[in-house]
Design an enzyme around this catalytic site. Structure first.
Site, PDB file in Angstrom:
ATOM      1  N   ARG A  72       6.814  -7.655  -5.131  1.00 25.48           N
ATOM      2  CA  ARG A  72       7.767  -6.549  -4.961  1.00 25.48           C
ATOM      3  C   ARG A  72       8.235  -6.371  -3.525  1.00 25.48           C
ATOM      4  O   ARG A  72       9.349  -5.928  -3.293  1.00 25.48           O
ATOM      5  CB  ARG A  72       7.132  -5.229  -5.439  1.00 25.48           C
ATOM      6  CG  ARG A  72       7.086  -5.089  -6.951  1.00 25.48           C
ATOM      7  CD  ARG A  72       6.604  -3.691  -7.334  1.00 25.48           C
ATOM      8  NE  ARG A  72       6.573  -3.518  -8.780  1.00 25.48           N
ATOM      9  CZ  ARG A  72       7.559  -3.007  -9.516  1.00 25.48           C
ATOM     10  NH1 ARG A  72       8.682  -2.617  -8.932  1.00 25.48           N
ATOM     11  NH2 ARG A  72       7.431  -2.873 -10.814  1.00 25.48           N
TER      12      ARG A  72
ATOM     13  N   LYS B 209      -5.777  -2.314  -2.900  1.00 22.20           N
ATOM     14  CA  LYS B 209      -5.338  -2.667  -4.249  1.00 22.20           C
ATOM     15  C   LYS B 209      -4.672  -4.026  -4.131  1.00 22.20           C
ATOM     16  O   LYS B 209      -3.591  -4.159  -3.554  1.00 22.20           O
ATOM     17  CB  LYS B 209      -4.363  -1.627  -4.798  1.00 22.20           C
ATOM     18  CG  LYS B 209      -3.759  -2.004  -6.147  1.00 22.20           C
ATOM     19  CD  LYS B 209      -2.690  -1.022  -6.593  1.00 22.20           C
ATOM     20  CE  LYS B 209      -2.059  -1.456  -7.913  1.00 22.20           C
ATOM     21  NZ  LYS B 209      -0.964  -0.533  -8.343  1.00 22.20           N
TER      22      LYS B 209
ATOM     23  N   TYR C 236      11.213  -4.872   2.372  1.00 22.42           N
ATOM     24  CA  TYR C 236      12.522  -5.198   2.969  1.00 22.42           C
ATOM     25  C   TYR C 236      12.422  -5.627   4.422  1.00 22.42           C
ATOM     26  O   TYR C 236      12.946  -6.666   4.800  1.00 22.42           O
ATOM     27  CB  TYR C 236      13.537  -4.046   2.829  1.00 22.42           C
ATOM     28  CG  TYR C 236      14.936  -4.457   3.210  1.00 22.42           C
ATOM     29  CD1 TYR C 236      15.700  -5.240   2.343  1.00 22.42           C
ATOM     30  CD2 TYR C 236      15.482  -4.110   4.431  1.00 22.42           C
ATOM     31  CE1 TYR C 236      16.974  -5.664   2.693  1.00 22.42           C
ATOM     32  CE2 TYR C 236      16.746  -4.514   4.795  1.00 22.42           C
ATOM     33  CZ  TYR C 236      17.498  -5.299   3.930  1.00 22.42           C
ATOM     34  OH  TYR C 236      18.746  -5.713   4.278  1.00 22.42           O
TER      35      TYR C 236
ATOM     36  N   THR D 209       4.359   2.552 -10.697  1.00 20.00           N
ATOM     37  CA  THR D 209       4.473   2.869 -12.114  1.00 20.00           C
ATOM     38  C   THR D 209       5.019   4.265 -12.328  1.00 20.00           C
ATOM     39  O   THR D 209       5.639   4.552 -13.357  1.00 20.00           O
ATOM     40  CB  THR D 209       3.097   2.713 -12.797  1.00 20.00           C
ATOM     41  OG1 THR D 209       2.552   1.438 -12.458  1.00 20.00           O
ATOM     42  CG2 THR D 209       3.205   2.810 -14.303  1.00 20.00           C
TER      43      THR D 209
END
Length: 296
Positions: A141, A164, A110, A48
């Protein structure tokens, strides 16, 4: 026995920018707003916070400024993940030098590491770290999911404080909770999953919505930790429309737009992120009005 780095609502705070720098004055006002409204921890230079578009120097100065402004009132946890293990180690080392109380380390993007690779990656980081680390599972993500069995292996490391969890897989979360010791903490990584994860033994949330409603996110977790899941569920449902609006485009586009509308900071984003569509801007505006965060 590990103590959680924090319990409650930790804000995944945005990074305000001017045209070509970090706007530390605006950042300071955001931090003051958070601390005045019950936020239990500040997570700086994470997703964020657009850390991936900041220079190394900007990241360290922002962490340092955050630590100075917070002044020990709540923990400051710095994003320090990388898809290159030596880079993650160096980021963590320098974030601790800047004063961070802990580190948030996202799965390597990636490369798409195997589960064995994840164990080796995180073990190397934890071995080198001088502060506790929180793992960050966000497969939408990174393309990588941490398996419950991998959590169980990583939970053996005394420097790994917990995770998290933003995978949205409640079956895996339950299995993780059963496989890991009680002192391996789980925080929700999705605002709209805070109460359910707390019901499964979670310690709170690392929150995007807390940027605009820190008091309500703090209250939500307080109710959960007090065992009042009837009231917590009601508040969770009431916050759903806001949570959805803040993710109507990729984070942090909507939340930065919301903060700009609220007069909290500028809405400048760094490419490849850009301003939201007019349709989404209007949705965000109407939602802020509905929640009493913006005048009509």
């Amino acid at each position: 026995m590990r103590k959680p780095l924090f319990t409650g609502s930790g804000v995944a705070i945005v990074t305000p920018f001017t045209k070509d720098a970090v706007d530390l004055d605006a950042f300071g006002r955001l931090l003051d707003f958070q601390l005045a409204n019950g936020t239990d921890a500040v997570i700086v230079c994470g997703t964020t916070g657009e850390a991936s578009t900041m220079t190394y120097g900007e990241r360290m100065r922002t962490i340092e400024y955050c630590v100075e402004r917070v002044g020990g009132r709540v923990p400051v946890i710095a994003g320090s993940g990388s898809n290159a293990t030596p880079n993650a180690i160096a980021l963590g080392r320098d974030a601790v030098r800047a004063g961070a109380d802990g580190l948030l380390v996202v799965t390597p993007f990636y490369n798409k590491a195997t589960q064995s690779g994840l164990v080796k990656h995180y073990t190397a980081i934890a071995d080198a770290a001088t502060k506790p680390i929180i793992l960050y599972d966000v497969p939408s993500r990174t393309g990588v999911t941490i398996a419950p069995e991998t959590y169980a292996e990583l939970a053996k490391h005394p420097n790994i404080n917990g995770v998290k969890e933003a995978g949205g897989n409640f079956s895996n979360i339950q299995k993780t909770r059963n496989l890991c010791p009680d002192d391996f903490s789980i925080w929700s990584g999705n605002d709209d999953e805070t109460a359910p994860i707390c019901l499964l033994g979670g310690q709170g949330v690392i929150s995007v919505a807390a940027n605009v409603v820190p008091d309500r996110m703090h209250q939500l977790v307080r109710l959960c930790l007090a065992g009042d899941f009837a009231a917590a569920g009601k508040l969770q449902l009431d916050l759903k429309e806001l949570c959805d609006a803040l993710f109507c485009e990729v984070n942090p586009i909507p939340v930065k737009t919301a903060l700009e509308m609220m007069g909290m900071c500028g809405g400048a984003l760094r490419l490849p992120l850009c301003e939201p569509s007019e349709e989404h801007r209007e949705r965000i505006r109407k939602t802020l009005v509905r929640y009493g965060l913006l005048d009509t």
